[in-house]
Design a protein around this motif. Structure first.
Motif, PDB file in Angstrom:
ATOM      1  N   VAL A  21      95.503  11.899   3.515  1.00 26.56           N
ATOM      2  CA  VAL A  21      95.992  11.886   2.247  1.00 26.56           C
ATOM      3  C   VAL A  21      94.880  11.810   1.090  1.00 26.56           C
ATOM      4  O   VAL A  21      94.339  10.757   0.914  1.00 26.56           O
ATOM      5  CB  VAL A  21      97.194  10.702   2.130  1.00 26.56           C
ATOM      6  N   GLU A  22      94.959  12.697   0.386  1.00 27.60           N
ATOM      7  CA  GLU A  22      94.011  12.677  -0.772  1.00 27.60           C
ATOM      8  C   GLU A  22      94.661  12.702  -1.969  1.00 27.60           C
ATOM      9  O   GLU A  22      95.720  13.602  -2.431  1.00 27.60           O
ATOM     10  CB  GLU A  22      93.037  13.997  -0.866  1.00 27.60           C
ATOM     11  N   ASN A  23      94.839  11.688  -2.934  1.00 28.84           N
ATOM     12  CA  ASN A  23      95.895  11.745  -4.006  1.00 28.84           C
ATOM     13  C   ASN A  23      94.943  11.169  -5.302  1.00 28.84           C
ATOM     14  O   ASN A  23      93.791  11.234  -5.259  1.00 28.84           O
ATOM     15  CB  ASN A  23      97.011  10.925  -3.858  1.00 28.84           C
ATOM     16  N   ALA A  87      98.474   7.770   8.822  1.00 27.99           N
ATOM     17  CA  ALA A  87      97.769   8.527   7.836  1.00 27.99           C
ATOM     18  C   ALA A  87      96.343   7.926   7.262  1.00 27.99           C
ATOM     19  O   ALA A  87      96.515   6.800   7.147  1.00 27.99           O
ATOM     20  CB  ALA A  87      98.645   9.049   6.538  1.00 27.99           C
ATOM     21  N   TYR A  89      93.434   7.475   4.425  1.00 31.42           N
ATOM     22  CA  TYR A  89      93.227   7.499   2.895  1.00 31.42           C
ATOM     23  C   TYR A  89      91.877   7.320   2.738  1.00 31.42           C
ATOM     24  O   TYR A  89      91.248   6.244   3.017  1.00 31.42           O
ATOM     25  CB  TYR A  89      94.044   6.509   2.372  1.00 31.42           C
TER      26      TYR A  89
END
Length: 218
Positions: A21-23, A87, A89
């Protein structure tokens, strides 16, 4: 001593088949750090503490703290966050304040990758099987990528000084290492190329710190 940013961390996680997850919070992880890493000798596993899953259902509720830090310790506080859902991060490619005072030079922040797993660290917050399996897969991939052995995967509670100063993670690290070792062997059987083991530098055990003791909270 060379200074390195571990910009391959996402590639390693994706190579393990893990969701990454890249946010907006993780954005900029490739340039984030308190300077660069010297090298990678150890993988240190933590739990975040904080809220249980019943109180905070977010899979990675501590992410903002891991990235930005807290009033007494500036972030980043680890290299990866690992959510309850398995997931991954990416938090930082450079030096992260996660190890605190440790028993050996190989465990200090400049030589160790820190993985913060979202878990309260109490019996009220059981570890999801998919999160633990993701931890095994990630650690196996990191060992392969950096020429480490499964014995180089340690819990914060195992590297801290004095012994007993930390309890994280509330996992059986002997079992985690067994599973990591088995995963590395299975990948070798499938033809995954393994790098030569990293030579172990001779260093006396000593009370060493490259940052204040740290704990991420939600």
């Amino acid at each position: 001593m060379p200074s390195t940013y571990l910009t391959n961390l996402v590639t390693i996680a994706k190579g393990a088949g893990l969701a990454v997850v890249e946010n907006d919070l993780t954005d900029g992880w490739r340039d984030r750090g308190h300077g660069g890493m010297s090298d990678v000798r150890t993988i240190v596993v933590h739990h975040t503490a904080g809220s249980t899953a019943k109180k905070d259902a977010r899979p990675m509720g501590s992410l903002r703290t891991l990235v930005s830090g807290r009033p007494d310790l500036r972030g980043p506080l680890c290299h990866y966050g690992l959510g309850r859902d398995g997931a991954v991060y990416p938090v930082a490619a450079g030096l992260a304040w996660h190890a605190g005072i440790v028993r050996h030079i190989d465990y200090v922040n400049s030589h160790s990758i820190g993985i913060e797993c979202q878990n309260a660290g109490t019996s009220a917050d059981p570890w999801p099987a998919r999160q633990v399996e993701a931890l095994v897969q990630l650690c196996a991939s990191l060992c392969i990528a950096f020429g480490l052995d499964a014995s180089d995967v340690l819990g914060h509670k195992e590297v801290c000084d004095p012994k007993g100063r930390k309890i994280d993670p509330t996992l059986d690290m002997t079992d985690i290492r067994r599973r990591v070792r088995n995963e590395i062997a299975e990948r070798a059987d499938r033809g995954t190329p393994l790098p030569a083991p990293r030579p172990k530098p001779a260093a006396p055990r000593s009370r060493t710190s490259s940052a204040a003791p740290s704990r991420a909270t939600a």
